[in-house]
Design a protein around this motif. Structure first.
Motif, mmCIF file in Angstrom:
data_model
loop_
_atom_site.group_PDB
_atom_site.id
_atom_site.type_symbol
_atom_site.label_atom_id
_atom_site.label_comp_id
_atom_site.label_asym_id
_atom_site.label_seq_id
_atom_site.Cartn_x
_atom_site.Cartn_y
_atom_site.Cartn_z
ATOM 1 N N PHE A 141 40.183 43.763 34.341
ATOM 2 C CA PHE A 141 41.495 43.321 33.873
ATOM 3 C C PHE A 141 41.763 41.922 34.412
ATOM 4 O O PHE A 141 41.106 41.454 35.347
ATOM 5 N N GLY A 142 42.738 41.256 33.805
ATOM 6 C CA GLY A 142 43.093 39.911 34.252
ATOM 7 C C GLY A 142 41.975 38.921 33.989
ATOM 8 O O GLY A 142 41.356 38.915 32.924
ATOM 9 N N GLU A 143 41.680 38.084 34.981
ATOM 10 C CA GLU A 143 40.598 37.121 34.896
ATOM 11 C C GLU A 143 39.390 37.652 35.657
ATOM 12 O O GLU A 143 39.547 38.366 36.641
ATOM 13 N N VAL A 144 38.184 37.289 35.215
ATOM 14 C CA VAL A 144 36.980 37.745 35.909
ATOM 15 C C VAL A 144 35.988 36.597 36.047
ATOM 16 O O VAL A 144 35.759 35.827 35.113
ATOM 17 N N GLY A 145 35.416 36.478 37.248
ATOM 18 C CA GLY A 145 34.348 35.538 37.508
ATOM 19 C C GLY A 145 33.093 36.299 37.902
ATOM 20 O O GLY A 145 33.163 37.413 38.435
ATOM 21 N N MET A 146 31.924 35.718 37.629
ATOM 22 C CA MET A 146 30.653 36.325 37.997
ATOM 23 C C MET A 146 29.832 35.325 38.791
ATOM 24 O O MET A 146 29.707 34.161 38.405
ATOM 25 N N TYR A 147 29.272 35.794 39.909
ATOM 26 C CA TYR A 147 28.363 34.976 40.696
ATOM 27 C C TYR A 147 27.050 35.722 40.826
ATOM 28 O O TYR A 147 27.006 36.849 41.339
ATOM 29 N N VAL A 148 25.959 35.121 40.339
ATOM 30 C CA VAL A 148 24.634 35.726 40.430
ATOM 31 C C VAL A 148 23.994 35.225 41.726
ATOM 32 O O VAL A 148 23.644 34.055 41.847
ATOM 33 N N MET A 149 23.844 36.118 42.678
ATOM 34 C CA MET A 149 23.248 35.733 43.956
ATOM 35 C C MET A 149 21.729 35.695 43.873
ATOM 36 O O MET A 149 21.079 34.828 44.471
ATOM 37 N N HIS A 150 21.173 36.641 43.129
ATOM 38 C CA HIS A 150 19.717 36.754 43.036
ATOM 39 C C HIS A 150 19.368 37.245 41.645
ATOM 40 O O HIS A 150 20.007 38.160 41.124
ATOM 41 N N GLY A 151 18.359 36.640 41.031
ATOM 42 C CA GLY A 151 17.927 37.073 39.708
ATOM 43 C C GLY A 151 18.584 36.286 38.592
ATOM 44 O O GLY A 151 19.030 35.155 38.775
ATOM 45 N N PHE A 182 34.382 39.320 40.428
ATOM 46 C CA PHE A 182 35.636 39.265 41.169
ATOM 47 C C PHE A 182 36.739 38.748 40.252
ATOM 48 O O PHE A 182 36.500 37.961 39.333
ATOM 49 N N GLY A 183 37.949 39.205 40.512
ATOM 50 C CA GLY A 183 39.072 38.738 39.709
ATOM 51 C C GLY A 183 40.233 39.694 39.775
ATOM 52 O O GLY A 183 40.392 40.463 40.723
ATOM 53 N N GLY A 184 41.062 39.653 38.747
ATOM 54 C CA GLY A 184 42.251 40.481 38.701
ATOM 55 C C GLY A 184 43.389 39.735 38.043
ATOM 56 O O GLY A 184 43.190 38.716 37.368
ATOM 57 N N GLU A 185 44.589 40.241 38.256
ATOM 58 C CA GLU A 185 45.762 39.651 37.622
ATOM 59 C C GLU A 185 46.141 38.338 38.315
ATOM 60 O O GLU A 185 46.360 38.319 39.525
ATOM 61 N N PRO A 186 46.230 37.241 37.571
ATOM 62 C CA PRO A 186 46.641 35.964 38.178
ATOM 63 C C PRO A 186 48.136 35.964 38.467
ATOM 64 O O PRO A 186 48.904 36.732 37.877
#
Length: 298
Positions: free
Chosen positions: A195-205, A241-245
């Motif tokens: 829900f809300g906004e979402v960010g993605m961080y690829v640490m490996h792969g 990570f993310g959620g309601e702004p």
């Protein structure tokens, strides 16, 4: 078909004293993702016996800090009187509210040994009505963090809520911080639980989204969290990570986060003058502190 990727940001190096980290937030183009206003990736590092993490006492207002280690150990002390070691898989959750001071150092028993360090340090903004609340601190053991297997994925809910799963970390607004690991190609379609906004961080792969592959040291921000779907390519570790702004903009100056510029200016004055009523000393770590830097609001 229109892409759901709204922004691609490159991780950049940042100096935090005697350490270099990979900074994921904030960026000029993107100040926050949901309530997340600051994310540092403590990149994997091997420290020799003469190298130690030493971040002297420094203040915070208007935010919660989340420390999550993948490897190594950090000894936390704060002005509330807490003094404990954080180890891999555990979560330190400190809410500064009107003001708190803490230090982060290599534990004494490791200071003359070779050691590893890897993890995240994250700031989450507080709702406006809690920005000047009383400070608090919680330590959540690794075994209490929800983790489960699902469709070829290992999922860990470090903080917040994902569907019917809830982390014991006492967050103050709707949010999530999720670790996903896969050993082979795997379709990840969990947008219905975001829900809300979402960010993605690829640490490996790598991940494959809409026919394109994205790898490490990139932060991807989706336009619509509920359309978040992708495929991991082989062995991959990533974080969502993310959620309601918040409706109000958050101002950041150094370690201070607040919706009111006046509160930032008062915190600057109090720290510069070492006003112990506003920012008490840290028991057991009282000889040193980080001075107020001379730079503009972000």
């Amino acid at each position: 078909m229109q892409s759901n990727i709204g922004m691609i940001l490159e991780e950049r190096a940042a100096d935090i004293g005697n350490f270099m980290v990979g900074r994921l937030l904030p960026f000029r183009q993107k100040r926050a993702v949901g309530p997340f206003v600051f994310i540092d990736h403590i990149r994997p590092v091997c420290l020799a016996g003469y190298e130690n993490l030493d971040v002297p006492p420094h203040p915070h207002i208007g935010l919660s800090t989340l420390t999550y280690l993948i490897d190594g150990a950090i000894f936390h002390r704060d002005s509330l009187g807490n003094a404990l070691e954080i180890k891999p898989g555990e979560v330190n959750w400190m809410t500064s509210g009107k003001g708190v001071v803490h230090s982060e150092r290599t534990p004494e028993y490791l200071r003359k040994k070779d050691k590893f360090l890897h993890g995240f340090q994250i700031w989450i903004g507080l709702p406006k009505e809690l920005e000047s609340s009383e400070p608090s601190f919680y330590h959540i053991p690794a075994e209490e963090i929800p983790n489960w297997e699902e469709n070829g994925m290992e999922i860990k809910l470090i903080a917040g809520k994902l569907g019917d799963k809830v982390s014991p970390v006492p967050v103050h607004s709707p949010m999530y911080f999720v670790e996903i690991k896969t050993c082979e190609n795997c379709v990840v379609d969990i947008g219905s639980r975001l829900f809300g906004e979402v960010g993605m961080y690829v640490m490996h792969g790598k991940v494959r989204i809409e026919g394109n592959e994205y790898g490490t040291e990139q932060l991807l921000v989706a336009k619509n969290a509920q359309l978040c779907a992708f495929e991991t390519v082989g062995e991959t570790t990533l974080y969502l990570f993310g959620g309601e702004p918040f409706t109000e903009e958050r101002i950041i100056f150094w370690n201070f986060v607040h919706s009111d510029r006046t509160a930032i200016e008062q915190a600057k004055k109090d720290w510069k003058e070492q006003n112990y009523e506003a920012f008490p000393k840290v028991p057991g770590d009282e000889e040193d502190y980080v001075p107020l830097p001379d730079h503009r609001l972000r």
